[in-house]
Scaffold this motif. Structure first.
Motif, mmCIF file in Angstrom:
data_model
loop_
_atom_site.group_PDB
_atom_site.id
_atom_site.type_symbol
_atom_site.label_atom_id
_atom_site.label_comp_id
_atom_site.label_asym_id
_atom_site.label_seq_id
_atom_site.Cartn_x
_atom_site.Cartn_y
_atom_site.Cartn_z
ATOM 1 N N LYS A 18 0.822 -1.210 0.000
ATOM 2 C CA LYS A 18 0.000 0.000 0.000
ATOM 3 C C LYS A 18 0.859 1.264 0.000
ATOM 4 C CE LYS A 18 -4.241 -1.518 2.308
ATOM 5 N NZ LYS A 18 -5.117 -1.319 3.480
ATOM 6 N N GLY A 19 2.045 1.173 0.594
ATOM 7 C CA GLY A 19 2.850 2.374 0.780
ATOM 8 C C GLY A 19 3.801 2.695 -0.349
ATOM 9 N N VAL A 20 4.164 1.694 -1.159
ATOM 10 C CA VAL A 20 5.225 1.918 -2.143
ATOM 11 C C VAL A 20 4.838 2.960 -3.200
ATOM 12 C CG1 VAL A 20 4.507 -0.043 -3.607
ATOM 13 C CG2 VAL A 20 6.875 0.766 -3.680
ATOM 14 N N GLY A 21 3.625 2.901 -3.682
ATOM 15 C CA GLY A 21 3.182 3.868 -4.695
ATOM 16 C C GLY A 21 3.192 5.296 -4.174
ATOM 17 N N VAL B 100 -0.845 -1.929 -5.199
ATOM 18 C CA VAL B 100 0.243 -1.166 -5.821
ATOM 19 C C VAL B 100 -0.315 -0.172 -6.844
ATOM 20 C CG1 VAL B 100 2.337 -1.284 -7.203
ATOM 21 C CG2 VAL B 100 1.971 -2.942 -5.359
ATOM 22 N N PRO B 101 -1.069 -0.627 -7.859
ATOM 23 C CA PRO B 101 -1.629 0.377 -8.782
ATOM 24 C C PRO B 101 -2.619 1.315 -8.101
ATOM 25 C CG PRO B 101 -2.501 -1.824 -9.272
ATOM 26 C CD PRO B 101 -1.366 -2.005 -8.303
ATOM 27 N N MET B 102 -3.366 0.811 -7.116
ATOM 28 C CA MET B 102 -4.304 1.697 -6.414
ATOM 29 C C MET B 102 -3.539 2.779 -5.656
ATOM 30 S SD MET B 102 -6.890 -1.306 -5.108
ATOM 31 C CE MET B 102 -8.030 -0.309 -4.157
ATOM 32 N N GLY B 103 -2.416 2.414 -5.051
ATOM 33 C CA GLY B 103 -1.596 3.382 -4.331
ATOM 34 C C GLY B 103 -0.969 4.396 -5.266
ATOM 35 N N ILE B 104 -0.537 3.920 -6.431
ATOM 36 C CA ILE B 104 0.043 4.828 -7.430
ATOM 37 C C ILE B 104 -1.008 5.847 -7.869
ATOM 38 C CG2 ILE B 104 0.912 4.953 -9.804
ATOM 39 C CD1 ILE B 104 2.298 2.243 -9.267
ATOM 40 N N ALA B 105 -2.234 5.356 -8.054
ATOM 41 C CA ALA B 105 -3.308 6.246 -8.517
ATOM 42 C C ALA B 105 -3.585 7.361 -7.522
ATOM 43 C CB ALA B 105 -4.578 5.434 -8.769
ATOM 44 N N VAL B 106 -3.543 7.041 -6.250
ATOM 45 C CA VAL B 106 -3.925 8.012 -5.223
ATOM 46 C C VAL B 106 -2.733 8.860 -4.760
ATOM 47 C CG1 VAL B 106 -3.542 6.635 -3.112
ATOM 48 C CG2 VAL B 106 -5.516 8.144 -3.249
ATOM 49 N N ALA B 107 -1.524 8.487 -5.208
ATOM 50 C CA ALA B 107 -0.284 9.048 -4.658
ATOM 51 C C ALA B 107 -0.237 10.576 -4.676
ATOM 52 C CB ALA B 107 0.920 8.476 -5.415
#
Lengths: 102, 242
Positions: A18-21, B100-107
């Motif tokens: 969850k944190g890497v992005g 991972v893609p969800m986190g990238i989207a919200v980053a």
């Protein structure tokens, strides 16, 4: 001990996934193409969630009563029902279909 | 209980201009509906994990620190089938790869340095992420926090109740409660494509790719395939424009 090891490892991995992005990409101005891609991500993933939740691995989890319940939820939401009402409708329809079909 | 929850509205046109506190409260209200569904699912997880010899404390701690229903069910299912720690962890991690893609989207909508953004990224759970989407790839940060803040305790409390009461797992099936998860995602998807017609093509491709991959891959990688379908949709749209 096995359970605790598994829980601890999954918790750490979950934090990392969850944190890497956000950690690596949050401070950057993204290219227009990347922003367009991210805009498409939500509907693509949501549709994936639906299919995965309904079908399961090898499509072995497909259940006609669940499909009936989903149809009711869809109809209620299209009729502007609030989310909880649509979900309760789906649950009731699914349960009734199971009673009827035995 | 579900009926008393205020209407979840993911389509507030001025949501991005409201005060953060108001958006957080809006997230709490939206999250209440999600939390009700999570609570019921968590009862099932608590009962199943306790029945498989996890004891009373481990299921609750698991919900507290993992906070991912699909990963937790994968973990319990694999351990219960005698798959061992490595297999169970891999199964749960594969399910969670979608973050991972969800986190990238919200980053870019999170704040602070890398560590703080990584911590803020923990608020990303499926329902909150979808509900906090403003369209165009932007996310309402305060709304996301609110929607998750109400789901987390509900998930943990539901697990504890499941451990204590230990209802027959078949009860969830008989009562039709297993429709809650796909029902929730279906409604969020409907709202998404009604809000923005451009989302129809990626939705169709995402569903088709995930459905095809389910024949050869576990659910986690199949969801990554659905995310990759966004790339295909983008390419298709650009070629159509040309």
């Amino acid at each position: 001990m096995i359970v605790w090891t598994a829980i601890g490892t999954v918790a750490v991995l979950g934090f990392a996934l969850k944190g890497v992005g956000p950690a690596l990409l949050g401070g950057r101005e993204l290219a227009p193409r990347t922003r367009s891609l991210l805009a498409q991500l939500a509907p693509a993933l949501l549709a994936g969630f639906v299919v995965v939740a309904v079908a399961g691995r090898d499509w072995a989890a497909v259940d006609g009563t669940v499909l009936g319940g989903l149809a009711v939820a869809l109809g209620l939401r299209l009729g502007r029902a609030p989310l909880p009402v649509a979900l309760v409708g789906a649950v009731v329809a699914t349960a009734l279909l199971r009673v009827v079909t035995g | 209980m579900l009926v008393s929850v205020p209407r979840m509205d993911t389509q507030l046109p001025d949501r991005g201009e409201a005060m953060p506190r108001d958006r957080f409260h809006a997230g709490l209200r939206a999250g209440a509906g999600l939390a009700a569904a999570a609570f019921l699912m968590a009862i099932s997880f608590g009962a199943i994990s306790q029945a498989r010899g996890w004891g009373s404390v481990a299921p609750v701690v698991c919900s507290l620190v993992v906070f991912s229903g699909s990963a937790q069910f994968a973990l319990a299912g694999t351990l219960g089938a005698g798959g061992g720690v490595v297999a169970a962890v891999v199964a749960a991690a594969l399910v969670n790869v979608r973050y991972v893609p969800m986190g990238i989207a919200v980053a870019r909508d999170l704040r602070g340095g890398p560590l703080r953004r990584a911590v803020e990224g923990q608020a990303v759970v499926d329902g909150s992420w979808a509900a906090a989407h403003l369209g165009g790839g932007r996310f309402d940060r305060a709304f996301l926090f609110g929607a998750t803040a109400v789901q987390w305790p509900a998930w943990v409390a539901g697990t504890a109740l499941g451990v204590v009461v230990a209802p027959d797992p078949s009860l969830v099936h008989r009562l039709g409660l297993d429709v809650l998860t796909p029902g929730l995602f279906l409604i969020l998807l409907l709202d998404e494509v009604r809000r923005d017609r451009a989302g129809r093509l990626p939705a169709a491709l995402g569903g088709a790719v995930a459905g095809a991959l389910l024949f050869v891959l576990p659910t986690g990688p199949a969801l990554i395939g659905a995310a990759a379908a966004a790339l295909l949709a983008l390419r298709t749209t650009r070629e159509a424009v040309r």
